[in-house]
Enzyme design. Structure first.
Site, PDB file in Angstrom:
ATOM      1  N   ASP A   1       7.398   3.416   7.484  1.00  0.00           N
ATOM      2  CA  ASP A   1       6.967   4.793   7.319  1.00  0.00           C
ATOM      3  C   ASP A   1       5.441   4.819   7.478  1.00  0.00           C
ATOM      4  OD1 ASP A   1       6.209   7.319   6.416  1.00  0.00           O
ATOM      5  OD2 ASP A   1       7.690   7.368   4.801  1.00  0.00           O
ATOM      6  N   HIS A   2       4.965   5.490   8.534  1.00  0.00           N
ATOM      7  CA  HIS A   2       3.536   5.460   8.839  1.00  0.00           C
ATOM      8  C   HIS A   2       2.715   6.246   7.812  1.00  0.00           C
ATOM      9  CE1 HIS A   2       0.431   4.126  11.434  1.00  0.00           C
ATOM     10  NE2 HIS A   2       1.176   4.032  12.518  1.00  0.00           N
ATOM     11  N   ARG A   3       3.372   7.011   6.943  1.00  0.00           N
ATOM     12  CA  ARG A   3       2.644   7.682   5.870  1.00  0.00           C
ATOM     13  C   ARG A   3       2.268   6.697   4.770  1.00  0.00           C
ATOM     14  NH1 ARG A   3       7.053  12.000   4.190  1.00  0.00           N
ATOM     15  NH2 ARG A   3       8.218  10.040   4.252  1.00  0.00           N
TER      16      ARG A   3
END
Length: 427
Positions: free
Chosen positions: A397-399
Site C-alpha cells: 500500500d503506497h500510502r
C-alpha cells in the site's frame, strides 16, 4: 413467536461483523423432536461453514428458509413447539416445567453436557438423536455424507443428498459420488432454461462472494504497487531437505521457512505490518504479526491467519500452517480464523507460475508472493551453474510506505532466502 405456535429461534450473531448466512443443509425436518443444543442447520457465512444448535428443545414446527436461502442475523431460522416430553424433562431438571434454554450459541459454546434439562431427560431415556435428511426433499432415510465439504458441494450444486444416498453402497455419500453425479448432469446444465446460447449463470455465494467484495474494495481504496526479484533458493531448499532428514516429525517445509524469513523482514521493516485508518487519517502500525496465508479451496480463495506468528518457533509455525490450510481445504475453519490478518504470504508457485501481481488482502498493507521454484542457469562465483531459482515479490500500500521501504524489505527477504544462515542473527 411463543405460545401454541412455538418459539422462534433466530439466527444468532456469528461474530466478526457477519450480518447474514446461507443455509447449506437442514439437519432436521418439520415434525422432528430436538434437544437443547442439538444442531438444526449448517450455514455458510462469508467466512466459513458453521453448525447452528437450537437453544431449547421441542418439536420442529417450521423451517424459515430453504436450502440455499439467506437468513439475516436476528431473523427467524426455525420454530420449535414445546412437547410434553420436554416439559417433563424440564421439570425433572428443576426448570419449572418450561423448556430449558442455553441462549443462541454456536457448537462448542453452548451448555455443558448434562446442564440442559432436555438433554438430561433424553440421556435417562437412552434416546439418541437420529441423523436426518435435509428438509424439502430427499429420501426418508438419512443421507450420510462423509464430511461437511461433501454436504456443501452437493448444496452448492443443488444435488439431493437423500436421493444420491439411495444409489451408493451403504448410503454413505463421498466426494467422488457427488462429482460423478455432477458430471452426469453436465450436458443438462449447458443450456439451462432462459439462458441464451448455452450461457450458465452461477450465483456468487459465501466465500466467493465475500472475496469478490474484498478484492473489489481493495482495488477501490488501496493504491498498490509491486516490486519483484529473482532469487537463488538453493541453500533454502538444502535447509528444507536437511530438516526433512534430521527431524521429519516436525514437517517443516518451504512455506514455513519463507514465512519465518518474512517475519524477520517485518521485524526489520515494521511499516509494512500496518493499516490505514481512513476515518481518522492515520497510519496504524501493529505490534504483533497476524500472518495470513493464501489458500485455494473448492469454495474459493481464503486466507487463514496465524495469530502472533512472530512468537512461534519455526516448528510451531509449520504445524499451525498445516492445521489451518488443512482445515481451509476441508471447509471447517471457524470464522475467527479468517479475520484479523496484518500481512499475507501468497505462494502462487503452487499453480506452476513464476510471478503474479496479487491484490492486497484489505485492510492489510502488504503481501509477500513466491513463484514456483525451478532449476535454472545461474552465475555463482563467476561460473555458470544450475540452481534452484524462484521469484519473490512484494505488493504494498503506497500510502503506508514508499518504494524504498518495500524494496528494502524485499531485498532483506531475498538475501535470507539465498543465505538462510544469516537468519540466525535475527532469531
Amino acid at each position: 413467536m411463543t405460545g401454541g405456535a412455538g418459539r422462534e429461534f433466530r439466527l444468532p450473531d456469528l461474530g466478526e461483523g457477519l450480518t447474514e448466512a446461507e443455509v447449506l443443509t437442514w439437519r432436521v425436518a418439520v415434525g422432528d423432536v430436538v434437544a437443547v443444543d442439538e444442531v438444526v442447520a449448517e450455514v455458510e457465512t462469508a467466512k466459513a461453514a458453521v453448525e447452528v444448535p437450537v437453544p431449547f428443545g421441542g418439536r420442529v414446527v417450521a423451517l424459515h428458509a430453504a436450502v440455499g436461502g439467506r437468513v439475516g442475523v436476528g431473523e427467524p431460522l426455525v420454530t420449535v413447539a414445546e412437547t410434553e416430553t420436554e416439559t417433563v424433562a424440564g421439570a425433572e431438571a428443576g426448570g419449572g416445567g418450561g423448556p430449558s434454554a442455553s441462549g443462541p450459541v454456536l457448537v462448542g459454546y453452548g451448555t455443558a453436557p448434562g446442564s440442559g434439562g432436555a438433554r438430561r431427560g433424553r440421556a435417562r431415556r437412552g434416546a439418541r438423536a437420529p441423523e436426518r435428511a435435509p428438509a424439502g426433499g430427499g429420501t426418508a432415510g438419512a443421507p450420510r455424507a462423509i464430511s461437511p465439504l461433501v454436504r456443501r458441494l452437493a448444496a452448492e450444486h443443488g444435488l439431493d443428498l437423500g436421493a444420491l444416498a439411495a444409489r451408493v453402497p451403504g448410503g454413505v455419500v463421498r466426494r467422488r459420488d457427488v462429482e460423478a453425479a455432477l458430471a452426469a448432469r453436465e450436458p443438462a446444465l449447458a443450456e439451462p432454461e432462459g439462458a441464451p446460447d448455452g450461457e450458465v449463470r452461477v450465483p456468487l455465494r459465501g466465500v466467493r462472494r465475500a472475496m469478490a467484495e474484498r478484492v473489489a474494495r481493495s482495488r477501490r481504496e488501496i493504491p498498490d504497487a509491486s516490486a519483484w526479484v529473482d532469487v537463488d533458493a538453493t541453500e533454502l531448499v538444502a535447509v528444507r531437505d536437511e530438516l526433512r532428514s534430521a527431524a521429519p516429525e516436525l514437517g517443516i517445509g518451504l512455506l514455513a521457512l519463507v514465512a519465518r524469513v518474512c517475519l524477520a523482514g517485518l521485524a526489520r521493516f515494521p511499516e509494512l505490518n500496518a493499516r490505514v485508518d481512513t476515518g481518522r487519517g492515520e497510519l496504524v502500525r501493529l505490534r504483533g504479526v497476524n500472518l495470513g496465508v493464501a489458500a485455494q479451496t473448492e469454495r474459493g480463495l481464503v486466507v487463514p491467519v496465524v495469530r502472533d506468528a512472530e512468537r512461534l518457533t519455526t516448528a510451531a509455525l509449520a504445524a499451525r500452517l498445516r492445521e489451518l490450510t488443512g482445515a481451509a481445504k476441508e471447509g471447517t475453519l471457524a470464522p475467527a480464523a479468517l479475520t484479523g490478518g496484518t500481512f499475507t504470504v501468497n505462494n502462487y508457485g503452487v499453480f506452476g507460475v513464476d510471478g503474479s501481481t496479487p491484490i492486497i488482502n484489505h485492510p492489510e498493507a502488504g503481501m509477500l508472493g513466491m513463484g514456483r521454484i525451478v532449476r535454472r542457469p545461474w552465475v555463482v562465483d563467476g561460473e555458470l551453474a544450475v540452481r534452484w531459482v524462484t521469484q519473490l515479490s512484494v505488493t504494498f500500500d503506497h500510502r503506508v510506505c514508499d518504494g524504498g521501504v518495500a524494496g528494502g524489505f524485499l531485498r532483506f527477504v531475498a538475501d535470507r532466502v539465498e543465505r538462510p544462515a544469516l537468519l540466525v542473527a535475527e532469531l
